[in-house]
Design an enzyme around this catalytic site. Structure first.
Site, PDB file in Angstrom:
ATOM      1  N   ASP A  69      65.779  18.367  23.115  1.00  0.00           N
ATOM      2  CA  ASP A  69      67.312  18.504  22.815  1.00  0.00           C
ATOM      3  C   ASP A  69      67.598  18.208  21.384  1.00  0.00           C
ATOM      4  OD1 ASP A  69      66.948  15.939  22.560  1.00  0.00           O
ATOM      5  OD2 ASP A  69      68.052  15.194  24.087  1.00  0.00           O
ATOM      6  N   HIS A 120      66.876  23.807  28.983  1.00  0.00           N
ATOM      7  CA  HIS A 120      67.075  25.341  29.869  1.00  0.00           C
ATOM      8  C   HIS A 120      66.776  25.186  31.276  1.00  0.00           C
ATOM      9  CE1 HIS A 120      62.801  25.731  28.239  1.00  0.00           C
ATOM     10  NE2 HIS A 120      62.818  26.373  29.350  1.00  0.00           N
ATOM     11  N   GLU A 145      58.057  10.189  21.159  1.00  0.00           N
ATOM     12  CA  GLU A 145      58.960   8.939  21.035  1.00  0.00           C
ATOM     13  C   GLU A 145      58.223   7.864  21.573  1.00  0.00           C
ATOM     14  OE1 GLU A 145      61.627  12.582  21.782  1.00  0.00           O
ATOM     15  OE2 GLU A 145      59.690  11.971  22.420  1.00  0.00           O
ATOM     16  N   ASP A 180      61.557  15.325  22.133  1.00  0.00           N
ATOM     17  CA  ASP A 180      62.168  15.959  23.159  1.00  0.00           C
ATOM     18  C   ASP A 180      62.854  17.033  22.601  1.00  0.00           C
ATOM     19  OD1 ASP A 180      61.511  13.977  24.945  1.00  0.00           O
ATOM     20  OD2 ASP A 180      63.327  12.961  24.709  1.00  0.00           O
ATOM     21  N   GLU A 211      68.897  15.563  20.029  1.00  0.00           N
ATOM     22  CA  GLU A 211      68.611  14.430  19.546  1.00  0.00           C
ATOM     23  C   GLU A 211      66.882  14.290  19.209  1.00  0.00           C
ATOM     24  OE1 GLU A 211      69.709  10.433  19.358  1.00  0.00           O
ATOM     25  OE2 GLU A 211      70.907  11.954  19.811  1.00  0.00           O
ATOM     26  N   TYR A 217      62.565  17.358  32.250  1.00  0.00           N
ATOM     27  CA  TYR A 217      63.406  16.826  31.049  1.00  0.00           C
ATOM     28  C   TYR A 217      64.633  16.565  31.671  1.00  0.00           C
ATOM     29  CZ  TYR A 217      65.190  15.260  26.977  1.00  0.00           C
ATOM     30  OH  TYR A 217      65.930  14.652  25.653  1.00  0.00           O
ATOM     31  N   ARG A 227      67.663  15.473  30.211  1.00  0.00           N
ATOM     32  CA  ARG A 227      68.989  15.758  29.629  1.00  0.00           C
ATOM     33  C   ARG A 227      69.223  17.225  29.558  1.00  0.00           C
ATOM     34  NH1 ARG A 227      66.714  11.205  26.474  1.00  0.00           N
ATOM     35  NH2 ARG A 227      68.128   9.430  26.734  1.00  0.00           N
TER      36      ARG A 227
END
Length: 900
Positions: free
Chosen positions: A97, A373, A8, A95, A99, A326, A328
């Site tokens: 997740d 996780h 990203e 990422d 998103e 990470y 989030r």
């Protein structure tokens, strides 16, 4: 073979590039490359005439979203397509997740690669993690993508259907959102409680007692509070009804007024005291689990005063640079590798006695837990201490917080003893509470809510003298104390995040953008870390509560969130749900069409406040009050510093009188003879010297300082305020002006140093801004400047001075800490060995212990600064550059949440 890897952000790209083999090229998508149109100009000409185009979702064609490439992303897309031409393989490393999965899917749809495709996921950017992820690639998870798309569509439907209604009925530029509107309602409900609150007053007694021991009483002083009288409990704040200010019906308590409390004090003076009971209760406290997104936002707000938005921005930067995992995540789980690293840190930095007997593993309790996780923790198999990272500013502070919380999670329990002492003097019962820290355990490294564990431990410990039942301490002082009940506390960002998560509303990864939107759209102001709702928030919440109650109902919104999670796991179908929510008989589109004509704009713009005759309305330029005075309607703007909970009839009267009769005149200036007026502006009350005229368009003005109100302002005070800033003279060394004045943080003196700027010092207790002299100002300016926490540190006297260190001449002393005596040299502390007393310690022994501690610390640093392939990890030298580049990578987190 050439492989193109897409992430990203440029920061993430630079970090990952270091860990990939030759032949890998890493490029950044700069966040989302496609999204729903944000404005009419974004809508393609081919569909511009369609009635659904403005919504960006074709609700009649199975809710098909209209995706466009924003103008600022077209160049990025072109560059990615060009890079793909020379690649033999495409790896999507966004990422892990929902998103991130969505970004990877959009890249596939737009780039249409003809080469093999892999989806690489990881939760930390380290060499081991990246190389392991390369060996375990998978396909893009279509189910996760669909769940994210459903969320995006649902948020667009709510925001773009309700927001235009608010523009028509209340004011242009307002917005509604699936989570945002519920959060605003929580703030409004709290403010309503504060408005309904009625203060109560009660009195009790406080005693200062001393227990004599070997003829010495000073070290055995303690406090005690009145709790019973004649065997009946004395009233305290919890006994009053918040809405009436009276005792709750049925409470059997003694309520003392001022006269009764003082009479009781006089009656008890000189009477004998006796200890009647002692209670000692051992308490074991376990460390908190490692951080999740929500708890990190809460703790960073409490400890570092960072907003949720700033916390996530800083955490994103730390993650992309490879410092943390990470950020989030709803999980509190730690990998075996992370647990081992944390336990190594504990043993090396604090000793084996501070290590938990067995590894601690935590279980995520949130039923909606998803995303990554593992908990947020320092990245890598060996944790770098904060000092070893080379970070600074917010990044260092946040990393330090994450490091401490992770390490503390593997430390031993804290052992404490709660002590309650009951005393009797005639028919009055008193109670003293104490706490003894028997073993600090994890508190040695981390105390929740405090940024200085050692100071916090000292503050937590309340030592009572060694008394037993039947002992008779002496009362040295007895005083009557007045208490006033306090209204319910407003939400801070931390407490709002906690409430949203506990109610199951929204996702922690979106809270930062939601709270930011609430403030940006004028629904709340941040005042002393509290979120204060505005009159506009009251009006919008009132309209939604009346006409669309489900959309601001916490349980309804929580069920909606659960359904979205079920779509992610395949337990619910996305299309039937969207049809029912939007197009059903009681769907959102239907309700808006039915109720739009029922909503009267004048009523919608009116805020009904209990016990206030005047009407409050939302106007084009903000809130105002409106009353009829017999001659017609009179209006007056409401200043920004007046909150809905605090607007009372007296303030209304002052605002209206200022509007109809002009400002109140306090008096005339003794030197110029000009009138001094008291006015109320958008930022609160202020004084003005003379009238504004063409010759004098900007008369001198001064705001009222903290603690001074219109009611208690005197003419002398006003003249003094208008005289500021006072020129005291010039600095003898620089010739720069020295002035005294009052600023946002109180009175101060300032030294104008020309190009170097001004040097400020706050005035101290006893100094007066109106009388402070040049000599006193020079004295203050000569003192070292204190940081924000400078005044909080406590200077201790050493138990024993051992001498000076031969290397640097710095003192080596022994101090008393909450968990025992320790040796201190500079910033190095080391505890006394078991079996050794303060008297046993010599300078030679202390130097040996300090050398051992320093050697262990250096060994730890060497291990943590070396990667698994033996190469030293490069410290970040791009901290200043990171801000600009990483902001682009965060576009996806904000642009996709604008209507939430």
């Amino acid at each position: 073979m050439s492989t193109l890897v897409i992430v990203e952000s440029p920061t993430k790209a630079r970090t990952i590039r270091n860990y990939l083999p030759n032949g890998y090229r890493v490029e950044a998508s700069m966040g989302h490359i496609r999204d729903l149109p944000q404005s009419a100009s974004d809508i393609p000409a081919a569909v511009k005439g369609e009635k659904w185009a403005q919504l960006g979702v074709n609700v009649d064609a199975d809710f098909e979203p209209l995706y466009i490439v924003p103008k600022d992303k077209k160049k990025v897309v072109t560059q990615l397509k060009e890079a793909l031409k020379s690649a033999d393989e495409l790896v999507l490393a966004t990422d892990e997740d929902r998103e991130g999965e969505s970004i990877s899917w959009h890249l596939l749809q737009l780039l249409k690669p003809k080469v093999p495709i892999k989806r690489m996921v990881f939760h930390e950017i380290t060499q081991d993690a990246i190389r392991k992820a390369l060996k375990n690639c998978r396909d893009v998870d279509e189910q996760l993508v669909r769940a994210q798309e459903t969320r995006r569509i649902l948020d667009r439907l709510v925001g773009y259907t309700l927001s235009p209604l608010l523009w028509k009925k209340i004011a242009w530029g307002l917005s509604a959102g699936r989570v945002q509107s519920v959060a605003v309602r929580l703030l409004v409900e709290k403010e309503r409680q504060r408005r309904a609150f009625r203060q109560a007053t009660y009195w009790d007694l406080k005693a200062e007692l001393e227990a004599e021991s070997d003829g010495i009483a000073s070290k055995n002083a303690f406090e005690s509070r009145l709790v019973t009288l004649g065997g009946t409990k004395v009233a305290n704040g919890s006994d009053f009804d918040e809405e009436t200010g009276k005792l709750i019906a049925g409470r059997k308590v003694v309520l003392l007024n001022e006269a009764e409390a003082k009479a009781l004090k006089d009656r008890l003076k000189g009477k004998p005291w006796q200890v009647t009971d002692l209670e000692e209760r051992p308490v074991t406290r376990k460390p908190a689990p490692p951080f999740t997104t929500s708890t990190l936002q809460q703790e960073a707000n409490r400890k570092l005063r960072l907003s949720a938005r700033d916390t996530m921005r800083t955490a994103q930067s730390l993650y992309e640079q490879g410092y943390i995992t990470y950020m989030r995540t709803d999980s509190v789980h730690l990998s075996d590798q992370a647990i081992a690293s944390a336990r190594t840190c504990v043993e090396q930095l604090y000793g084996k006695q501070y290590l938990s007997p067995s590894p601690r593993q935590y279980t995520t309790k949130s039923k909606g837990a998803q995303e990554a996780h593992e908990a947020i923790r320092p990245a890598g198999s060996t944790f770098r201490t904060p000092q070893e990272t080379g970070l600074s500013g917010r990044e260092l502070s946040l990393y330090d917080l994450i490091w401490k919380r992770t390490v503390a999670s593997q430390m031993a329990d804290a052992k404490q003893t709660q002590i309650v002492m009951h005393l009797q003097v005639e028919d009055a019962g008193f109670r003293s509470s104490g706490k003894r820290i028997d073993f600090p355990g994890y508190l040695r490294a981390y105390v929740e809510g405090s940024d200085d564990p050692e100071a916090a431990l000292e503050d937590q410990e309340v030592i009572l003298p060694n008394l037993k039942v039947g002992d008779r301490p002496n009362c040295k002082k007895l005083e009557a104390i007045k208490h006033e009940t306090q209204p319910p506390a407003r939400y801070t960002e931390a407490s709002l995040v906690k409430t949203l998560e506990s109610e199951g509303i929204g996702r922690p990864s979106t809270y930062a953008s939601i709270i930011g939107t609430i403030i940006d759209r004028g629904y709340a102001q941040l005042v002393s870390n509290a979120l204060v709702p505005t009159f506009t928030a009251f009006a919008v919440t009132g309209l939604l509560e009346k006409y669309f109650p489900d959309l601001v109902n916490t349980s309804f919104t929580s069920k909606m969130e659960q359904t979205l999670d079920d779509i992610a796991t395949g337990e619910a179908e996305w299309l039937p749900y969207l049809r029912e929510f939007y197009l059903g008989d009681s769907g959102l589109e239907t309700l808006v069409k039915e109720r739009e004509n029922q909503i009267d704009p004048t009523t919608a713009r009116t805020v009904e406040l209990k016990d206030l005759a005047a009407k409050v309305r939302i106007g084009k330029f903000g809130p105002y009050i409106e009353v009829e005075n017999g001659y017609g309607v009179v209006t007056a703007s409401i200043p920004n510093n007046i909150n809905p909970a605090d607007l009372d009839p007296e303030q209304v009267e002052v605002l209206l009188r200022q509007k109809t009769e002009g400002p109140d005149q306090l008096g005339r200036h003794p030197e110029t003879g000009e009138p001094i007026y008291v006015l109320i502006g958008s930022r609160g009350p202020y004084i003005q010297l003379g009238e504004a005229t063409e010759e004098n368009p900007k008369p001198k003005r001064a705001s009222l300082p903290k603690g001074v109100t219109i009611e208690n302002l005197t003419l002398d005070q006003a003249v003094g305020l208008l005289s500021l800033p006072r020129l005291l003279g010039t600095h003898p060394a620089t010739g720069g002006k020295i002035q005294a004045s009052i600023g946002p943080f109180g009175p101060y003196v300032a030294h104008d140093q020309g190009k170097e700027g001004k040097d400020y010092r706050s005035l101290k207790a006893g100094d007066d801004v109106f009388t402070v002299t040049l000599e006193r100002a020079l004295e203050l300016l000569s003192e070292p400047k204190k940081g924000r926490s400078g005044g909080r540190s406590k200077t201790k006297a050493p138990l024993k001075e051992l001498g000076t260190h031969p290397d640097d001449g710095e003192p080596v002393n022994i101090y008393d800490g909450p968990y025992g005596s320790y040796i201190k040299h500079g910033k190095t502390n080391v505890g006394l060995p078991e079996g050794k007393s303060v008297d046993d310690m010599t300078l030679a022994t202390a130097l040996e212990l300090l050398a051992t501690k320093t050697k262990n610390s250096k060994s730890t640093r060497r291990k943590s600064s070396t990667s698994t392939n033996g190469k030293a990890t490069t410290k970040s030298t791009t901290a200043k550059k990171t801000t600009r580049s990483s902001s682009s990578s965060r576009t996806r987190a904000t642009s996709s949440s604008k209507t939430k």
